[in-house]
Each structure stands twice: as structure tokens, then as C-alpha cells.
Design a protein around this motif. Structure first.
Motif, short mmCIF file in Angstrom:
data_model
loop_
_atom_site.label_atom_id
_atom_site.label_comp_id
_atom_site.label_asym_id
_atom_site.label_seq_id
_atom_site.Cartn_x
_atom_site.Cartn_y
_atom_site.Cartn_z
N MET A 46 -72.59 77.14 10.82
CA MET A 46 -73.62 77.40 11.82
C MET A 46 -73.33 78.69 12.59
SD MET A 46 -74.47 73.56 13.28
CE MET A 46 -76.25 73.86 13.36
N LEU A 47 -74.39 79.45 12.88
CA LEU A 47 -74.30 80.68 13.65
C LEU A 47 -75.24 80.61 14.85
CD1 LEU A 47 -74.38 83.30 10.73
CD2 LEU A 47 -72.46 82.94 12.30
N VAL A 48 -74.72 80.92 16.01
CA VAL A 48 -75.53 80.95 17.23
C VAL A 48 -76.20 82.31 17.33
CG1 VAL A 48 -75.52 80.84 19.75
CG2 VAL A 48 -74.02 79.32 18.41
N ALA B 45 -76.77 84.28 5.72
CA ALA B 45 -76.91 82.90 6.21
C ALA B 45 -78.09 82.20 5.55
CB ALA B 45 -77.08 82.91 7.72
N ILE B 46 -79.21 82.88 5.44
CA ILE B 46 -80.40 82.29 4.81
C ILE B 46 -80.15 82.03 3.32
CG2 ILE B 46 -82.83 82.64 4.28
CD1 ILE B 46 -82.14 82.13 7.28
N LYS B 47 -79.52 82.99 2.65
CA LYS B 47 -79.26 82.87 1.22
C LYS B 47 -78.32 81.71 0.92
CE LYS B 47 -77.43 85.51 -2.71
NZ LYS B 47 -76.86 86.83 -3.15
N LYS B 48 -77.32 81.50 1.77
CA LYS B 48 -76.30 80.48 1.52
C LYS B 48 -76.56 79.17 2.26
CE LYS B 48 -72.62 83.79 0.48
NZ LYS B 48 -71.26 84.30 0.84
N ASN B 49 -77.74 79.05 2.86
CA ASN B 49 -78.13 77.82 3.55
C ASN B 49 -77.23 77.50 4.74
OD1 ASN B 49 -80.38 77.14 1.86
ND2 ASN B 49 -78.95 76.44 0.30
#
Length: 356
Positions: free
Chosen positions: A297-299, A332-336
Motif C-alpha cells: 500500500m502507498l499513501v 503500483a497500478i501495474k502490480k496491483n
């Protein structure tokens, strides 16, 4: 220490502070935070809005703790790591530890008057915010060496404790330790209530964070992994042994240094990792490379009204502090991985704030 202060290789992340500096003010004692041990899924994460981010946390905990689950993780393997600056507490407009170091300059000069007219100490003593904001990385490194080393570990702990209990953030006029993200506290508490051991893995100074980690995050000092200077064993005039903080870097716990530090200090690959910037990318990649269920998770700081907005991912304003690039967002989007929107996913950001 002489005027010719050695370069140390101290974490460059803590030196990215070319913004104009505001002074730290006096404050009250550190706050106590209530544990959420035994929280049920329906009672967990009350400061989170319902949505994919909250659900990802709940699903992960269910999948890894229910024995009938194919993704069950044994209790001894349940490790979760959290970056601190920008992930657990406010990092803008400048890292709090850099503020501490600048605030310590007058005390250093008092003990070594010969530094009064030596740069960069002269500039800091002038109080000229514009000039301080233009200090080079080398200047800031010189200040960090002078204020963080050359003393016993006990002396450092005493001075840092004194500062952290008295300094206030200039925007909120509250102790820095009040500016903890309540939703992230709830995540840590929820994970611990389900058998996870929580660690802080920060690019900031390890000794500095250990001073308040137990009281603020309920994380003991031995579960803090950060950038660390070397120490030297010796004896005082009274014959008692002590450790001196030395101006040399032992662990640069940022970027690739984070998985390296995790292996060195923890010895287990995390099943969950939380960050907010490019400095956390390798930690999330390392976590995701493991088998089974992994939570990454990334804030994203996208709420200028309640906190700050900066990226430059997704068109947010660029920042040298806590940079979240578009490349990191795309990965992040690519790796879910899950990107947490402060604006959309959090009912409230701080404990003292009314939920929206």
C-alpha cells in the motif's frame, strides 16, 4: 570536533530540505494512543471510508489469519513494515529530524564558540529563513554530523527527548507527535490484534524514531529499523562503559537500503508493507516478490485542505520531500498495489480532527 567536520554519508533523504524553514515552538507532553486489541472486522478501521483500500486490508487479514484459508500465514511469519515520514506522520514542509538538527545548532555553538562565524552555522544562527532554505546538501550534512554525533547515546536520547516533547509544528501549533495519521494507527492496531508484528522501516534516523515509537505507535524500539550511524564502545572517567555516536554511516535505510535493512534487522520478508514515496518502492517490490497473500500500500497525499497535496504523480504538485513520481504510481497500478487516497479513503487524518 574541529571546524573541519567530516562528511558522513548520512541519509540524503533527510537532507532534502531546501524549503524555507519555520521555527519549532514549545509543546505539551507526548500523547497516549489507545490500542485496538481484539478489534473485529466490523469495528476495525473506523477512520476509513468504505472502499477498495479499506477492503484490501480487511481481505488481507482474513485471508492470512483464517486457518481454513489457502493463504493462511503462521503467526511467526506475520510481519508488517511501515515507512514513517509521510506514511505514519506529516513530513511537509521539512522532515522533523532536520528541524531538530537545525534547532540544536545554538547548543552546539555554545559548546564550541569557534563555530559561531563558520558556515553553515553562521547562517542558521542568523535566523534568516531564506538563507537557511538555500543551504546546500553538504551544508546540511555538516549540520547533521555536528548535531547527531560526537556524543554518547544517552546524551543524544536525553536531548532528542527534550526536543520532541517541546517542539510544535508551525502549521497546526501542535507537537509533531500529534500529527500521526489516525487511519494508519488503526491499521497497525488491527494487524497486531490479528497476530502481526509491526515494524517501522524508515529512512530517518533510527535512534531518533526509537525515542517515541513505543508511546506514539506502540512499537518497541527493537522493532524500529532506520538509517543508523556507527557507535563506538568506550569507558568514562568513572570506569562505566558507554557508546559514542560516530560520524560514519552504518545503514542507509532508504530505497534499496530498506529491503537490505529488513533482512539485516528483521530476518523475515514482510507480508504487508506500507509507504508513500519513491524511497519505499524497493520495500514494496521485495514484499510483493514473496509467495502467498501480500499487501502493498502507498499513501497518496492529495488533500491540501486537511494536510498537503504533493506528488508529482497524477498531476499533483512536485515536491523534494516525499516524492511520489508518476512512474511509481504506474508501477503500483501495474502490480496491483493499493494506492490510498487521503482525500477519498480517510474520514479523518488526525485524532484531533472531526471525521468528515
Amino acid at each position: 570536533m574541529t571546524n573541519d567536520i567530516p562528511r558522513s554519508g548520512i541519509d540524503r533523504r533527510a537532507l532534502l530540505s531546501t524549503l524555507a524553514l519555520l521555527p519549532a515552538l514549545s509543546a505539551s507532553l507526548l500523547p497516549a494512543h489507545v490500542s485496538a486489541q481484539g478489534a473485529t472486522p466490523t469495528a476495525a478501521l473506523p477512520s476509513w471510508n468504505d472502499g477498495p483500500a479499506k477492503q484490501a486490508i480487511l481481505d488481507f487479514v482474513r485471508d492470512t489469519t483464517e486457518r481454513e484459508s489457502s493463504k493462511f500465514v503462521s503467526s511467526e511469519e506475520r510481519v508488517a513494515t511501515f515507512d514513517q515520514d509521510g506514511t505514519l506522520w506529516v513530513e511537509q514542509p521539512i522532515y522533523s529530524q532536520v528541524v531538530y538538527c537545525l534547532d540544536r545548532v545554538p547548543a552546539v555553538v555554545e559548546k564550541q564558540p569557534e563555530l559561531k562565524n563558520v558556515q553553515p552555522f553562521k547562517t542558521v544562527l542568523s535566523g534568516n529563513r531564506e538563507a537557511i532554505g538555500k543551504l546546500s546538501l553538504h551544508d546540511l550534512e555538516t549540520i547533521l554530523v555536528a548535531t547527531l554525533t560526537g556524543m554518547s547515546v544517552q546524551e543524544f536520547n536525553a536531548e532528542a527527548t527534550k526536543w520532541i516533547t517541546a517542539a510544535k509544528d508551525p502549521r497546526w501549533k501542535r507537537p509533531y507527535t500529534d500529527l500521526i495519521y489516525q487511519p494508519m494507527l488503526e491499521v497497525m492496531q488491527y494487524l497486531r490484534s490479528n497476530g502481526f508484528k509491526t515494524y517501522i522501516v524508515t529512512g530517518g534516523g533510527q535512534d531518533f524514531v526509537r525515542i517515541y515509537s513505543q508511546r506514539v505507535y506502540e512499537i518497541p524500539p527493537e522493532q524500529v529499523v532506520g538509517s543508523a550511524s556507527g557507535t563506538k564502545f568506550g569507558y568514562g572517567k568513572d570506569g562505566k562503559p558507554f557508546l559514542t555516536k560516530e560520524p560514519k554511516l552504518f545503514l542507509n535505510n532508504d530505497k534499496a537500503g530498506k529491503p537490505e535493512g529488513i533482512h539485516l534487522m528483521i530476518g523475515r520478508r514482510p507480508y504487508a508493507a506500507f509507504g508513500n514515496s519513491d524511497g519505499d518502492r524497493q520495500m514494496l517490490e521485495y514484499t510483493g516478490a514473496g509467495d502467498g497473500a501480500r499487501l502493498k500500500m502507498l499513501v497518496m497525499h492529495d488533500d491540501a485542505k486537511r494536510e498537503y497535496a504533493y506528488g508529482p504523480a497524477q498531476g499533483l504538485p512536485p515536491s523534494k520531500v516525499g516524492t511520489f513520481t508518476q512512474a511509481l504510481y504506474d508501477e503500483a497500478i501495474k502490480k496491483n498495489w493499493t494506492v490510498i487516497s487521503m482525500k477519498n479513503d480517510w474520514k479523518r487524518i488526525f485524532a484531533f480532527e472531526r471525521a468528515i
